[in-house]
Scaffold this motif. Structure first.
Motif, short mmCIF file in Angstrom:
data_model
loop_
_atom_site.label_atom_id
_atom_site.label_comp_id
_atom_site.label_asym_id
_atom_site.label_seq_id
_atom_site.Cartn_x
_atom_site.Cartn_y
_atom_site.Cartn_z
N TYR A 144 1.19 2.57 -3.50
CA TYR A 144 0.01 3.17 -4.13
C TYR A 144 -0.22 4.59 -3.62
N ARG A 163 -6.53 -2.32 -1.21
CA ARG A 163 -6.05 -3.26 -0.20
C ARG A 163 -7.03 -4.41 -0.01
N PRO A 185 -2.32 7.84 -2.50
CA PRO A 185 -3.57 7.90 -1.74
C PRO A 185 -4.82 8.01 -2.62
N MET A 232 0.82 -1.21 0.00
CA MET A 232 0.00 0.00 0.00
C MET A 232 0.85 1.26 0.00
N GLU A 233 2.09 1.18 0.48
CA GLU A 233 2.99 2.34 0.42
C GLU A 233 3.37 2.69 -1.01
N ARG A 284 -6.60 3.60 -1.45
CA ARG A 284 -5.78 2.52 -0.91
C ARG A 284 -6.61 1.45 -0.20
N GLU A 285 -7.62 1.84 0.55
CA GLU A 285 -8.38 0.84 1.32
C GLU A 285 -9.14 -0.11 0.40
#
Length: 174
Positions: free
Chosen positions: A37, A57, A39, A34-35, A53-54
């Motif tokens: 990608y 994820r 925001p 996720m780092e 991201r969520e």
């Protein structure tokens, strides 16, 4: 920076963002992934558009829970802000050809498009037909009956794709 391409056995320098992504994928490390990608990232797949991201994820976690693993890369090219790759993934041990295109912003993946063109779709992983995009997607919880009903069409698509790949020299027996 010149465009870098991978065809056959040549191995180009990979974009640093792609290297970080591959490392995180290999380790199944969602936090590290996720780092990579942005925001405001968006990932467009036939299964839907995943914004932020969520959502991305959750989609990747679901794929991993479903037995998806990175196997290798067939083709690769990048410029300063765009990456394109054709990879092999495994779904419960069966190899699947995938492709993806990544647009970068601020040193992170900002826009992604991608799809599998192999076994996962035929097995009914999430979509069992090829209807126009304007028609709504069915619920993701397919019933056994709907999977069995889609099997003849899936087998026909697989046969056509394998014949095409043989003609192009991608499969043995060309």
């Amino acid at each position: 920076m010149p465009d870098m391409a991978l065809h056959g056995t040549a191995r180009p320098e990979l974009h640093p963002v792609f290297v970080k992504q591959l490392d995180a994928l290999a380790k199944h490390d969602l936090d590290a992934l996720m780092e990579v990608y942005h925001p405001d990232a968006e990932w467009v797949r036939f299964q839907g558009v995943f914004k932020g991201r969520e959502a991305i994820r959750a989609r990747i976690a679901r794929d991993w829970e479903g037995g998806l693993d990175f196997v290798g890369m067939n083709e690769y090219v990048h410029s300063d802000d765009t990456i394109m790759a054709r990879c092999i993934m495994a779904v419960h041990g069966e190899k699947v050809v995938t492709f993806g295109s990544y647009v970068l912003r601020d040193g992170m993946i900002w826009r992604v498009t991608g799809a599998d063109v192999g076994v996962a779709e035929e097995r009914g992983a999430e979509r069992t037909d090829c209807r126009p995009a304007e028609q709504p997607m069915p619920a993701f919880d397919h019933t056994v009956a709907s999977l069995l009903a889609s099997l003849p069409a899936a087998v026909a698509r697989l046969g056509r794709r394998q014949q095409y790949e043989r003609e192009l020299g991608w499969l043995p027996g060309a």
